[in-house]
Design a protein around this motif. Sequence first.
Motif, short mmCIF file in Angstrom:
data_model
loop_
_atom_site.label_atom_id
_atom_site.label_comp_id
_atom_site.label_asym_id
_atom_site.label_seq_id
_atom_site.Cartn_x
_atom_site.Cartn_y
_atom_site.Cartn_z
N PHE A 126 47.33 40.50 88.51
CA PHE A 126 46.60 39.71 87.35
C PHE A 126 45.31 40.10 87.66
N SER A 127 43.87 39.75 87.34
CA SER A 127 42.81 40.44 86.81
C SER A 127 41.66 38.58 86.20
N VAL A 128 40.75 38.43 86.79
CA VAL A 128 39.95 37.41 86.15
C VAL A 128 38.90 37.82 85.48
N MET A 129 39.53 36.88 84.27
CA MET A 129 38.39 37.00 83.48
C MET A 129 37.01 37.46 83.42
N PRO A 130 36.27 38.17 83.12
CA PRO A 130 34.90 37.39 82.28
C PRO A 130 34.87 36.41 82.08
N SER A 131 33.87 35.46 82.80
CA SER A 131 33.27 34.48 82.81
C SER A 131 33.09 33.86 81.38
N GLU A 132 32.37 35.12 80.33
CA GLU A 132 31.63 34.49 79.22
C GLU A 132 32.83 34.71 78.04
N TYR A 133 33.95 35.15 78.28
CA TYR A 133 35.23 35.44 77.41
C TYR A 133 35.99 33.26 77.58
N SER A 134 34.42 32.60 78.09
CA SER A 134 35.77 31.15 78.37
C SER A 134 34.26 30.15 78.45
N PRO A 135 33.56 30.06 77.16
CA PRO A 135 32.80 29.01 77.40
C PRO A 135 33.67 27.21 77.35
N GLU A 136 32.62 26.81 77.90
CA GLU A 136 32.41 25.05 78.21
C GLU A 136 32.89 25.03 76.57
N VAL A 137 31.26 25.22 76.24
CA VAL A 137 30.75 24.98 74.65
C VAL A 137 31.29 25.88 73.55
N VAL A 193 45.85 38.70 82.48
CA VAL A 193 44.43 38.04 82.54
C VAL A 193 44.65 36.90 83.64
N ILE A 194 43.80 36.13 84.15
CA ILE A 194 43.87 34.08 83.93
C ILE A 194 41.99 33.95 84.23
N SER A 195 42.32 32.50 83.87
CA SER A 195 41.35 31.96 83.61
C SER A 195 40.44 31.16 83.68
N PRO A 196 39.84 30.38 84.98
CA PRO A 196 40.07 29.35 85.66
C PRO A 196 38.71 28.47 85.16
N GLY A 197 39.03 27.15 84.44
CA GLY A 197 37.45 26.41 83.84
C GLY A 197 37.66 24.84 83.43
N ARG A 198 36.59 24.41 83.67
CA ARG A 198 36.69 23.14 83.29
C ARG A 198 37.15 23.11 81.67
N VAL A 199 37.32 21.86 81.53
CA VAL A 199 38.10 21.50 79.80
C VAL A 199 37.77 19.36 80.02
N TYR A 200 37.50 19.59 79.26
CA TYR A 200 36.91 17.93 78.45
C TYR A 200 37.56 17.20 76.92
N ARG A 201 38.16 16.40 77.67
CA ARG A 201 38.97 15.38 76.35
C ARG A 201 38.86 13.91 76.45
N CYS A 202 38.51 13.44 75.32
CA CYS A 202 38.14 12.07 74.82
C CYS A 202 39.47 11.23 75.30
N GLU A 203 39.87 10.99 76.75
CA GLU A 203 40.88 9.67 76.61
C GLU A 203 40.29 9.13 77.50
N SER A 204 40.86 7.95 77.47
CA SER A 204 39.96 6.28 78.26
C SER A 204 40.25 7.03 79.93
N VAL A 205 39.57 6.77 80.81
CA VAL A 205 39.85 7.25 82.55
C VAL A 205 40.66 6.45 82.39
N SER A 206 41.58 6.46 83.72
CA SER A 206 42.47 6.11 84.77
C SER A 206 42.49 7.25 85.76
N ALA A 207 43.88 5.80 86.60
CA ALA A 207 44.27 7.20 88.24
C ALA A 207 45.55 8.58 87.10
N ARG A 208 45.74 8.62 85.94
CA ARG A 208 46.17 9.89 85.73
C ARG A 208 45.75 11.29 85.10
N LYS A 209 44.76 10.11 84.35
CA LYS A 209 43.54 10.77 83.42
C LYS A 209 41.77 10.63 82.99
N ASN A 210 41.42 12.02 83.55
CA ASN A 210 39.54 12.51 83.03
C ASN A 210 39.40 12.82 82.18
#
Length: 344
Positions: A126-137, A193-210
């Motif tokens: 596998f190769s890493v995708m270009p980062s522009e395919y993976s915007p956080e917004v 391909v693979i693509s690592p990155g940050r994601v966001y969720r509207c969770e209440s923060v706990s020991a298991r979830k951020n």
Amino acid sequence: MKEKLEQILKNAKDELANANSLQDLDDIRLKYLSRKGELNSIKKNLKDLSDEDKRIVGSLANNVYNELDELINSKNDEFYKIELNKKLENEKIDITLPSDFRPQGKVHPLTQTVNEIVEIFQGLGFSVMPSEYSPEVETEYINFDMLNFPPNHPAKDMQDTFYTKTAPNVILRSQTSGAQIRQMLNHKPPVRVISPGRVYRCESVSARKNNLFHQIEGLLVDKDITFADLKGILNEFVRIYFGSARPTRFRASYFPFTEPSAEVDVQCIMCQGRGCRTCSGTGWLEVLGAGMVHANVLRNVGIDPEVYSGFAFGMGVERLTMLKYAINDIRLFFNNDTRFLKQF
Ligand code: DAH
């Protein structure tokens, strides 16, 4: 002339006896043995002597030269050692003294995991995708619609997704799966391909979830790809990441963008499958979601599902790190407490 030579030898010896530095020795050598030195001036006068005397005085002069040369050399060695010792003594350092403390930065454990997983998949082709395919917004369109989420799917609800005020339908992405869409819109199969990155969720923060965490998305599309290929790749990944041939389990599941879908469990690393608190008594830990890319998703990006098939997977970086190092609270990754971080 013979007396003169003996006088020279005596004088030189006296001076040597009084010498006490390398510099003194150099001076003596210059005065007696150099080309302009006293011995040479005698040799210059040899020409006025008879052959017989030339021989006698000449060899005597040579003997004097050799004797002085040897004396000066041995003194030289002696002084050299003394001066060297003096120098070493002056420059001595105490290696037992405590040194300055220089704290050293380290790679964050989550980054270490990402690097490790990327390397494993690179090893599997596998190769890493270009980062522009993976915007956080991201747009809802890419994050959900193109991935075959029905218009009223509950995951799109405000509970799960952060909406922005910049524009309607512009969100903080809730998953890295949108990168699949951008990849396939830009490249015809085969893709791997693979693509690592940050994601966001509207969770209440706990020991298991951020409400911020990291995922690694994977996508392989080609001709004749089957679920067996997916199982082979993911089993191999688990084997390399967790170190040994740890049993895995593929459980039927549901994701809008894959059909069939599965969740992959590994045998609990704490209890080896016997059942404990970490695995809630089941003996298994869920590590990732996966499945065969849904025909609708392929159509959405203009790939003919009659010709091509593929699989996709998504894994949580925090979860994989916690399982590997037996970390029991996700918040530890984000507090930047160096007592935690420096253990990695
Ligand atoms: N995006 C999913 C999630 O966040 C994870 C996932 C599941 C990704 C299945 C995939 C997949 O690519 O095929 O829960």
